[in-house]
Design a protein around this motif. Structure first.
Motif, PDB file in Angstrom:
ATOM      1  N   GLN A 302      16.092   5.902  11.870  1.00 62.08           N
ATOM      2  CA  GLN A 302      14.994   5.371  11.066  1.00 62.08           C
ATOM      3  C   GLN A 302      15.186   5.635   9.569  1.00 62.08           C
ATOM      4  OE1 GLN A 302      11.540   7.180  12.828  1.00 62.08           O
ATOM      5  NE2 GLN A 302      11.507   5.762  14.561  1.00 62.08           N
ATOM      6  N   LYS A 303      16.095   6.556   9.251  1.00 59.44           N
ATOM      7  CA  LYS A 303      16.487   6.847   7.872  1.00 59.44           C
ATOM      8  C   LYS A 303      15.309   7.232   6.978  1.00 59.44           C
ATOM      9  CE  LYS A 303      20.671   3.991   7.969  1.00 59.44           C
ATOM     10  NZ  LYS A 303      21.616   5.114   7.965  1.00 59.44           N
ATOM     11  N   LYS A 304      14.470   8.130   7.509  1.00 57.90           N
ATOM     12  CA  LYS A 304      13.461   8.760   6.658  1.00 57.90           C
ATOM     13  C   LYS A 304      14.013  10.067   6.091  1.00 57.90           C
ATOM     14  CE  LYS A 304       9.558   6.893   9.293  1.00 57.90           C
ATOM     15  NZ  LYS A 304       8.357   7.238  10.094  1.00 57.90           N
ATOM     16  N   TYR A 305      15.170  10.474   6.617  1.00 60.03           N
ATOM     17  CA  TYR A 305      15.935  11.611   6.113  1.00 60.03           C
ATOM     18  C   TYR A 305      15.152  12.931   6.159  1.00 60.03           C
ATOM     19  CZ  TYR A 305      18.772   7.745   4.430  1.00 60.03           C
ATOM     20  OH  TYR A 305      19.524   6.597   4.357  1.00 60.03           O
ATOM     21  N   GLU A 306      14.402  13.144   7.231  1.00 62.32           N
ATOM     22  CA  GLU A 306      13.666  14.403   7.369  1.00 62.32           C
ATOM     23  C   GLU A 306      14.633  15.576   7.468  1.00 62.32           C
ATOM     24  OE1 GLU A 306      11.109  11.274   9.594  1.00 62.32           O
ATOM     25  OE2 GLU A 306      13.244  11.741   9.326  1.00 62.32           O
ATOM     26  N   ALA A 381       9.186  -0.019   1.922  1.00 60.07           N
ATOM     27  CA  ALA A 381       8.634   1.314   2.206  1.00 60.07           C
ATOM     28  C   ALA A 381       9.754   2.194   2.747  1.00 60.07           C
ATOM     29  CB  ALA A 381       7.496   1.238   3.213  1.00 60.07           C
ATOM     30  N   THR A 382       9.599   3.479   2.593  1.00 63.35           N
ATOM     31  CA  THR A 382      10.656   4.407   3.012  1.00 63.35           C
ATOM     32  C   THR A 382      10.843   4.438   4.518  1.00 63.35           C
ATOM     33  OG1 THR A 382       9.087   6.259   3.064  1.00 63.35           O
ATOM     34  CG2 THR A 382      10.277   5.890   1.009  1.00 63.35           C
ATOM     35  N   TRP A 383       9.814   4.019   5.270  1.00 59.80           N
ATOM     36  CA  TRP A 383       9.910   4.034   6.732  1.00 59.80           C
ATOM     37  C   TRP A 383      10.443   2.718   7.303  1.00 59.80           C
ATOM     38  CZ3 TRP A 383       6.803  -0.037   7.624  1.00 59.80           C
ATOM     39  CH2 TRP A 383       5.697  -0.220   6.790  1.00 59.80           C
ATOM     40  N   CYS A 384      10.761   1.758   6.449  1.00 54.94           N
ATOM     41  CA  CYS A 384      11.166   0.420   6.897  1.00 54.94           C
ATOM     42  C   CYS A 384      12.685   0.311   6.976  1.00 54.94           C
ATOM     43  CB  CYS A 384      10.588  -0.631   5.948  1.00 54.94           C
ATOM     44  SG  CYS A 384      11.220  -2.297   6.213  1.00 54.94           S
ATOM     45  N   GLY A 385      13.221   0.285   8.199  1.00 57.23           N
ATOM     46  CA  GLY A 385      14.665   0.178   8.387  1.00 57.23           C
ATOM     47  C   GLY A 385      15.276  -1.098   7.835  1.00 57.23           C
ATOM     48  N   PRO A 386      14.704  -2.287   8.138  1.00 53.46           N
ATOM     49  CA  PRO A 386      15.259  -3.535   7.591  1.00 53.46           C
ATOM     50  C   PRO A 386      15.241  -3.580   6.056  1.00 53.46           C
ATOM     51  CG  PRO A 386      13.826  -4.008   9.445  1.00 53.46           C
ATOM     52  CD  PRO A 386      13.660  -2.555   9.148  1.00 53.46           C
ATOM     53  N   TYR A 410      10.815  -3.138  -7.700  1.00 54.73           N
ATOM     54  CA  TYR A 410      10.624  -2.594  -6.363  1.00 54.73           C
ATOM     55  C   TYR A 410       9.210  -2.038  -6.244  1.00 54.73           C
ATOM     56  CZ  TYR A 410      15.752  -2.688  -5.915  1.00 54.73           C
ATOM     57  OH  TYR A 410      17.075  -3.076  -5.858  1.00 54.73           O
ATOM     58  N   ILE A 411       8.445  -2.572  -5.291  1.00 55.39           N
ATOM     59  CA  ILE A 411       7.084  -2.075  -5.049  1.00 55.39           C
ATOM     60  C   ILE A 411       7.060  -1.403  -3.681  1.00 55.39           C
ATOM     61  CG2 ILE A 411       4.642  -2.627  -4.851  1.00 55.39           C
ATOM     62  CD1 ILE A 411       5.097  -5.113  -6.487  1.00 55.39           C
ATOM     63  N   SER A 412       6.847  -0.102  -3.679  1.00 52.03           N
ATOM     64  CA  SER A 412       6.747   0.634  -2.424  1.00 52.03           C
ATOM     65  C   SER A 412       5.282   0.682  -1.974  1.00 52.03           C
ATOM     66  CB  SER A 412       7.263   2.061  -2.603  1.00 52.03           C
ATOM     67  OG  SER A 412       6.855   2.889  -1.533  1.00 52.03           O
ATOM     68  N   ILE A 413       5.054   0.501  -0.672  1.00 50.75           N
ATOM     69  CA  ILE A 413       3.696   0.612  -0.142  1.00 50.75           C
ATOM     70  C   ILE A 413       3.529   1.929   0.614  1.00 50.75           C
ATOM     71  CG2 ILE A 413       3.278  -1.865  -0.049  1.00 50.75           C
ATOM     72  CD1 ILE A 413       3.892  -1.780   2.943  1.00 50.75           C
ATOM     73  N   ASP A 414       4.356   2.910   0.279  1.00 48.42           N
ATOM     74  CA  ASP A 414       4.228   4.237   0.877  1.00 48.42           C
ATOM     75  C   ASP A 414       2.927   4.897   0.437  1.00 48.42           C
ATOM     76  OD1 ASP A 414       6.709   5.369   2.392  1.00 48.42           O
ATOM     77  OD2 ASP A 414       7.543   4.170   0.765  1.00 48.42           O
ATOM     78  N   ARG A 415       2.441   5.789   1.291  1.00 47.40           N
ATOM     79  CA  ARG A 415       1.267   6.578   0.935  1.00 47.40           C
ATOM     80  C   ARG A 415       1.647   7.628  -0.108  1.00 47.40           C
ATOM     81  NH1 ARG A 415      -1.690   8.005   6.709  1.00 47.40           N
ATOM     82  NH2 ARG A 415      -2.066   5.849   7.396  1.00 47.40           N
ATOM     83  N   LYS A 452      -3.836 -14.196   4.456  1.00 47.96           N
ATOM     84  CA  LYS A 452      -5.279 -14.145   4.235  1.00 47.96           C
ATOM     85  C   LYS A 452      -5.991 -13.251   5.237  1.00 47.96           C
ATOM     86  CE  LYS A 452      -5.632 -18.664   2.018  1.00 47.96           C
ATOM     87  NZ  LYS A 452      -6.218 -20.022   2.089  1.00 47.96           N
ATOM     88  N   ASN A 453      -5.349 -12.984   6.378  1.00 51.94           N
ATOM     89  CA  ASN A 453      -5.955 -12.107   7.383  1.00 51.94           C
ATOM     90  C   ASN A 453      -5.702 -10.627   7.104  1.00 51.94           C
ATOM     91  OD1 ASN A 453      -7.032 -14.217   8.970  1.00 51.94           O
ATOM     92  ND2 ASN A 453      -5.014 -14.567   9.885  1.00 51.94           N
ATOM     93  N   GLY A 454      -4.972 -10.353   6.029  1.00 53.61           N
ATOM     94  CA  GLY A 454      -4.773  -8.968   5.623  1.00 53.61           C
ATOM     95  C   GLY A 454      -3.579  -8.264   6.220  1.00 53.61           C
ATOM     96  N   SER A 455      -2.654  -9.007   6.822  1.00 56.67           N
ATOM     97  CA  SER A 455      -1.454  -8.380   7.375  1.00 56.67           C
ATOM     98  C   SER A 455      -0.336  -8.426   6.338  1.00 56.67           C
ATOM     99  CB  SER A 455      -1.017  -9.092   8.649  1.00 56.67           C
ATOM    100  OG  SER A 455      -0.615 -10.409   8.364  1.00 56.67           O
ATOM    101  N   LEU A 456       0.651  -7.575   6.537  1.00 59.16           N
ATOM    102  CA  LEU A 456       1.780  -7.520   5.611  1.00 59.16           C
ATOM    103  C   LEU A 456       3.022  -7.116   6.388  1.00 59.16           C
ATOM    104  CD1 LEU A 456       2.984  -7.524   2.755  1.00 59.16           C
ATOM    105  CD2 LEU A 456       2.222  -5.168   2.502  1.00 59.16           C
ATOM    106  N   SER A 457       4.080  -7.911   6.252  1.00 59.70           N
ATOM    107  CA  SER A 457       5.341  -7.631   6.925  1.00 59.70           C
ATOM    108  C   SER A 457       6.423  -7.407   5.872  1.00 59.70           C
ATOM    109  CB  SER A 457       5.714  -8.805   7.841  1.00 59.70           C
ATOM    110  OG  SER A 457       6.963  -8.583   8.448  1.00 59.70           O
ATOM    111  N   ILE A 458       7.168  -6.328   6.020  1.00 60.50           N
ATOM    112  CA  ILE A 458       8.226  -6.029   5.054  1.00 60.50           C
ATOM    113  C   ILE A 458       9.561  -5.888   5.788  1.00 60.50           C
ATOM    114  CG2 ILE A 458       6.743  -4.964   3.338  1.00 60.50           C
ATOM    115  CD1 ILE A 458       7.414  -2.237   4.505  1.00 60.50           C
ATOM    116  N   PRO A 459      10.669  -6.119   5.058  1.00 61.79           N
ATOM    117  CA  PRO A 459      10.763  -6.386   3.626  1.00 61.79           C
ATOM    118  C   PRO A 459      10.220  -7.767   3.260  1.00 61.79           C
ATOM    119  CG  PRO A 459      12.912  -6.669   4.651  1.00 61.79           C
ATOM    120  CD  PRO A 459      12.005  -6.099   5.704  1.00 61.79           C
TER     121      PRO A 459
END
Length: 491
Positions: A302-306, A381-386, A410-415, A452-459
């Motif tokens: 997943q490459k979050k590099y914990e 986002a940092t959790w997004c593999g693709p 680059y816009i990250s949607i990370d918390r 318009k339904n408020g969903s978001l798919s990345i990248p």
């Protein structure tokens, strides 16, 4: 004396040769259609069938290939040329198999042409989704747990009866029968457990009446009795899914599967360590090597590099020093070590953070920080593999965009809690350009723009101008530069 030694040597060689033949499996195949150049197949470590751990072979110019495997037990073996073009066969020791891999087909690409084709076709008709949640999806809208259970029991009984028919006709061995029977039991129990687990998650997300006492009972029924008493469970295709469901179930029984407990766990820095320890606590010891290898590999992939993964893998190697899994996990751990070394370095001079990005609430405001021209926006986002896979094309992207004097934003949607990981990942991937971590308001606007339904798919990639006008809401990816350059010239 010399004659006796010679005779003994011949006998030993003959015995070893005989034994090696008994556990040898040979698969001869032919490519029909375009030659892919490479075929991947699951490496049956400890008899498992898992796409994380593969080997590959190159067909010859005529499309012929041969796979040699050694095993003392029957196996499921998966083969693929791409994510969509894959198939599964059942093999057993001492036998040879012939198959055709038809790359011109979209479905049913694999066909076995030897005498085992009858059982291969029979098994091929059974549900075999890529992920267990795909198997559970059809039941998530059903509010009656009893109906779900009855449907699944009927399907399981029908499929096992089909295999019993072949066993009674002596077309399959007892070992193959037990393997397929356990596979079907494991699959359907995992579907039941996954359905109950998702229903519980839906309840925790505010969907009332999603998880009633009947679904709680359904969850209990899925593991009564648990299949861990059957050694063949490791060799099924559903072992890891079933095991994961079992761990969630045990957490639920122990009062740890609640909204507050899960939120508390997410905020810890050792969530993976917690999961590893719980796995050791709940699972039979003989299954831990296989499940923990799968879990550690998945987390590394997943490459979050914990950082905790480094220590956990060292513990794994200590406990299983001869494990074949170490070969696969070790390179991913090396990348994590490199990531944390990079974190101590300074940012590259061409990496820029937009001033006061924390206070920017709209895409128009953000675009206004640029003077003129077009801007290529990468939402990630940092959790997004693709997302991270696309970074492999950053150098080609930079050269192409420089021709048109277009910067990358680059816009990250990370918390916010992942802010440090976000910045370290920018360093690790050397993402030259401009960077923003979207606040709550900007993230919400991006969701509305995307759907318009408020969903978001990345990248997700957007082409805008400095006034915030969206020139292309669905711009092409860096991996498709020719299409992107065409879009730039059209606007």
């Amino acid at each position: 004396m010399i004659l006796q030694q010679l005779i003994l040597s011949v006998l030993i060689v003959g015995l070893v040769s005989c034994q090696s033949g008994k556990n040898k499996i040979v698969i001869s195949g032919t490519i029909k259609g375009e030659n892919p150049g490479k075929i991947e197949y699951t490496n049956p470590i400890n008899g498992t069938c898992n796409w994380w751990f593969t080997k590959s072979i190159e067909p010859d110019s005529l499309g012929n290939f041969k796979i040699n495997i050694k095993s003392d037990i029957p196996l499921f073996l998966k083969l693929r040329t791409t994510y969509k073009k894959q198939g599964t066969i059942i093999v057993e020791p001492g036998k040879q198999y012939k198959l055709i891999f038809d790359t011109s087909k979209e479905k049913n690409v694999l066909s076995v042409t030897d005498e085992s084709s009858v059982i291969q076709k029979a098994y091929g008709k059974f549900p075999n989704p890529f992920h267990i949640q795909d198997g559970a999806r059809e039941f998530l809208r059903d509010s009656l747990a009893s109906r779900i259970k009855n449907t699944i029991e009927q399907r399981k009984t029908r499929e096992i009866a089909e295999i019993e028919k072949h066993f009674s006709q002596n077309t399959i061995s007892e070992d193959v029968f037990n393997l397929i029977k356990t596979d079907r039991e494991c699959y359907y129990d995992a579907v039941l457990a996954t359905t109950a687990w998702i229903k519980k998650m839906m309840e925790m997300q505010g969907r009332k009446n999603s998880f009633n006492p009947d679904f709680e009972q359904l969850w209990y029924d899925a593991f009564r009795p648990a299949l861990f008493k059957k050694p063949e469970i490791i060799n099924t295709q559903w072992f890891n899914f079933y095991t994961e469901c079992y761990i969630y179930f045990q957490e639920y029984k122990n009062g740890n599967f609640t909204k507050d407990k899960l939120e508390e766990l997410r905020n810890l820095d050792n969530t993976i360590t917690y999961r590893v320890e719980k796995s050791k606590e709940y699972l039979p010891a003989e299954f831990c090597e296989n499940y923990l290898a799968h879990y550690l590999y998945e987390k590394c992939f997943q490459k979050k590099y914990e950082k905790e993964l480094i220590g956990l893998f060292n513990d794994f190697k200590t406990n299983y020093p001869e494990s074949e899994y170490n070969f696969y996990i070790s390179p991913l751990i090396d990348e994590i070590v490199k990531f944390h070394k990079t974190a101590d370095l300074d940012f590259h001079e061409n990496i820029h953070f937009v001033d006061e990005y924390e206070n920017i609430n709209t895409l128009s405001e953000l675009a206004g920080t640029f003077t003129e021209g077009k801007i290529y926006v990468d939402v990630w986002a940092t959790w997004c593999g693709p997302c991270k896979a696309e970074f492999e094309h950053k150098e080609e992207l930079k050269r192409m965009l420089n021709k048109y004097n277009i910067p990358v934003l680059y816009i990250s949607i990370d918390r916010e809690k992942n802010s440090e990981r976000w910045k370290n990942m920018i360093k690790h991937y050397e993402l030259e350009g401009y960077h923003v971590r979207a606040n709550k308001e900007l993230a919400e606007e991006l969701r509305k723009i995307f759907d318009k339904n408020g969903s978001l798919s990345i990248p997700w990639y957007i082409l805008i101008d400095a006034e915030g006008t969206i020139l292309n809401k669905r711009a092409s990816r860096p991996s498709n530069l020719s299409a992107l350059e065409k879009e730039i010239n059209e606007k």
